[in-house]
Design an enzyme around this catalytic site. Structure first.
Site, short mmCIF file in Angstrom:
data_model
loop_
_atom_site.label_atom_id
_atom_site.label_comp_id
_atom_site.label_asym_id
_atom_site.label_seq_id
_atom_site.Cartn_x
_atom_site.Cartn_y
_atom_site.Cartn_z
N ASN A 174 0.81 -1.23 0.00
CA ASN A 174 0.00 0.00 0.00
C ASN A 174 0.84 1.27 0.00
OD1 ASN A 174 0.28 -1.52 2.56
ND2 ASN A 174 -0.40 0.40 3.48
N GLN A 223 -4.76 -3.83 -2.36
CA GLN A 223 -4.28 -2.80 -3.30
C GLN A 223 -4.22 -3.27 -4.75
OE1 GLN A 223 -3.74 0.41 -2.60
NE2 GLN A 223 -3.97 0.31 -0.38
N SER A 236 -11.00 -5.14 0.30
CA SER A 236 -11.80 -4.06 0.87
C SER A 236 -12.45 -3.26 -0.27
CB SER A 236 -10.85 -3.15 1.65
OG SER A 236 -11.57 -2.13 2.27
N ALA A 237 -13.73 -2.92 -0.11
CA ALA A 237 -14.43 -2.24 -1.21
C ALA A 237 -13.97 -0.79 -1.42
CB ALA A 237 -15.94 -2.24 -0.93
N HIS A 238 -13.57 -0.13 -0.33
CA HIS A 238 -13.36 1.32 -0.47
C HIS A 238 -12.09 1.70 -1.23
CE1 HIS A 238 -10.50 2.25 2.96
NE2 HIS A 238 -10.97 1.09 3.41
N THR A 291 -26.68 -9.87 10.55
CA THR A 291 -27.47 -9.56 9.36
C THR A 291 -26.58 -9.02 8.25
OG1 THR A 291 -29.30 -9.04 10.80
CG2 THR A 291 -29.48 -8.25 8.54
N CYS A 313 -3.32 4.72 7.17
CA CYS A 313 -3.70 4.03 8.41
C CYS A 313 -2.52 3.47 9.14
CB CYS A 313 -4.71 2.94 8.09
SG CYS A 313 -4.29 2.09 6.60
N1 PLP Z 1 -4.60 -3.89 3.88
C1 PLP Z 1 -4.13 -2.94 3.07
C2 PLP Z 1 -2.98 -3.27 2.15
C3 PLP Z 1 -4.68 -1.67 3.06
O1 PLP Z 1 -4.19 -0.72 2.25
C4 PLP Z 1 -5.76 -1.40 3.92
C5 PLP Z 1 -6.34 -0.04 3.91
O2 PLP Z 1 -6.32 0.73 4.70
C6 PLP Z 1 -6.24 -2.42 4.76
C7 PLP Z 1 -5.63 -3.65 4.70
C8 PLP Z 1 -7.38 -2.20 5.70
O3 PLP Z 1 -8.59 -2.26 5.00
P1 PLP Z 1 -9.98 -1.82 5.66
O4 PLP Z 1 -9.98 -0.33 5.65
O5 PLP Z 1 -11.02 -2.41 4.78
O6 PLP Z 1 -10.03 -2.41 7.02
#
Ligand code: PLP
Length: 384
Positions: free
Chosen positions: A144, A172, A192-194, A235, A321
């Site tokens: 990431n 990623q 992860s969707a976002h 749910t 993060c």
């Molecule tokens: N793994 C990677 C490589 C990420 O870039 C992220 C993003 O922040 C995550 C895990 C965590 O994903 P989520 O925000 O869906 O918990």
């Protein structure tokens, strides 16, 4: 107008996803376990979404488990796999590093080269030396921060040869690179969707249905109404799952993103002292990722990020993060040491302080335009 170049942290909903999400929020509110028509409608759409996602990675729909995102997915793997040794790398996301450390099991940290690649021969040596142990290998597909894409097929082949379980955080790279879980021998995969223009708070875990049951322990993870084949009760978040499937179906524009990535790298490398971090070969780099250090700059990463922000440009220092997250490479000592500001990923690549403390990550999506890239390069020329 803000120029948003932090798409590896999170990405805006695409218009297609927004439409599907809004429609689902308005109309698809039945509980997927209910017998009535609205419940059946939700159940049908849930099943279609699972099929869409499974097809994308060559999995069976029954191997896809929806949950709140990749943090939950990664944590889940460490809870349900029965292992007595972990092999991983120091550049994993904190939601892999922390469960690995918390497991109280020995951890082998693979060395990284300067571009963030693991050494396959080193991995194989550890797999051979520990043939008597149950091994969980956790190696992310695309990093990431610096965008390094590991050879997941070669890693999967080694894991299969030595009977180790392979987990890969594919957050990623999902949709940006083709991933065939069967061909790559991946046992678990987190998404992860976002990161692909879907909503936050939804993602999935792929779990290989052929995995030897002796390699699993606590199952189910969450007890309750028995949703998700009794794996994760609660749910189902049907509207977000519909939006995730729409994000998968409509994900596009990677050629354009690659062009913008190339242009930005070219322009930024003209700045004296600029050094590109991560792979120079863009075919081995996450599309859209630019991680660059301005070694002649008087400003460190965070100052640069803030100065860019004052100019209306959103980028990040390290990963959003995990900025200033700790990393302790000792497998015996599970305590966490506090980290100074610089990126732990860059330090794991053993780059010098000038590089690690002056790096910024710019991540491009299909919604970025050429003039935004040009403006960012122009502003960085004056700042860095
Ligand atoms: N793994 C990677 C490589 C990420 O870039 C992220 C993003 O922040 C995550 C895990 C965590 O994903 P989520 O925000 O869906 O918990």
């Amino acid at each position: 107008m803000v120029i948003y170049l932090d798409n590896a942290a999170t990405s805006p909903l695409s218009p297609e996803v927004l439409e599907a999400f809004n429609d689902a929020n308005l109309n698809i509110f039945g509980n997927a376990s209910s017998l009535h028509s609205l419940g059946r409608k939700s159940r049908k759409l849930l099943s279609e979404a699972r099929k869409t996602i499974a097809a994308k990675i060559n999995a069976e729909p029954s191997e896809i488990f929806f949950l709140s995102g990749a943090t939950e997915a990664n944590n889940t793997v460490f809870k349900i796999v029965d292992y007595d040794l972990i092999i991983t790398s120091p550049s994993e996301h904190p939601c892999v590093l922390e469960p690995a450390k918390a497991s109280a099991k020995p951890v082998i940290w693979l060395e990284l080269d300067k571009e963030g690649f693991i050494d396959l021969a080193e991995l194989e040596k550890h797999l051979k030396d520990n043939a008597d142990k149950k091994i969980l290998v956790a190696i992310m597909h695309g990093n990431n921060e610096i965008g390094t894409i590991q050879d997941i097929k070669a890693i999967g082949d080694l894991c299969q040869k030595h009977s180790a379980v392979l987990h890969s955080d594919c957050v990623q790279t999902f949709c940006k690179k083709d991933i065939d879980v069967k061909a790559c021998n991946i046992d678990f995969m987190s998404v992860s969707a976002h990161k692909i223009h879907g909503p936050k708070g939804i993602g999935f875990l792929y779990k290989n249905s052929k995995i030897d049951k002796n390699k699993l322990k606590t199952f189910p993870l969450i007890l309750g109404g028995g949703q998700e084949k009794n794996f994760r009760s609660g749910t189902e978040n049907v509207n977000s799952i519909i939006a995730l499937a729409k994000a998968v179906e409509t994900f596009s524009g990677m050629e354009k993103v690659r062009e913008l990535q190339e242009k930005l790298i070219k322009d930024l490398l003209k700045i004296e002292g600029a050094v590109l971090n991560g792979p120079k070969d863009l075919s081995k780099r996450v599309t859209g990722n630019v991680n660059i250090s301005f070694t002649n700059s008087k400003m460190d990463s965070e100052q640069l990020v803030l100065q860019l922000d004052l100019n209306g440009i959103c980028v990040s220092s390290g990963s959003a993060c995990s900025a200033s997250k700790p990393l302790n490479l000792s497998s015996e000592d599970n305590t966490m040491e506090s980290f100074v500001e610089s990126s732990y990923v860059l330090r794991a690549c053993r780059l010098d302080d000038k590089v690690t403390s002056k790096a910024i990550r710019i991540s491009i999506s299909r919604f970025n335009k050429l003039d935004e890239i040009e403006k960012t390069a122009e502003i960085l020329r004056t700042l860095a």
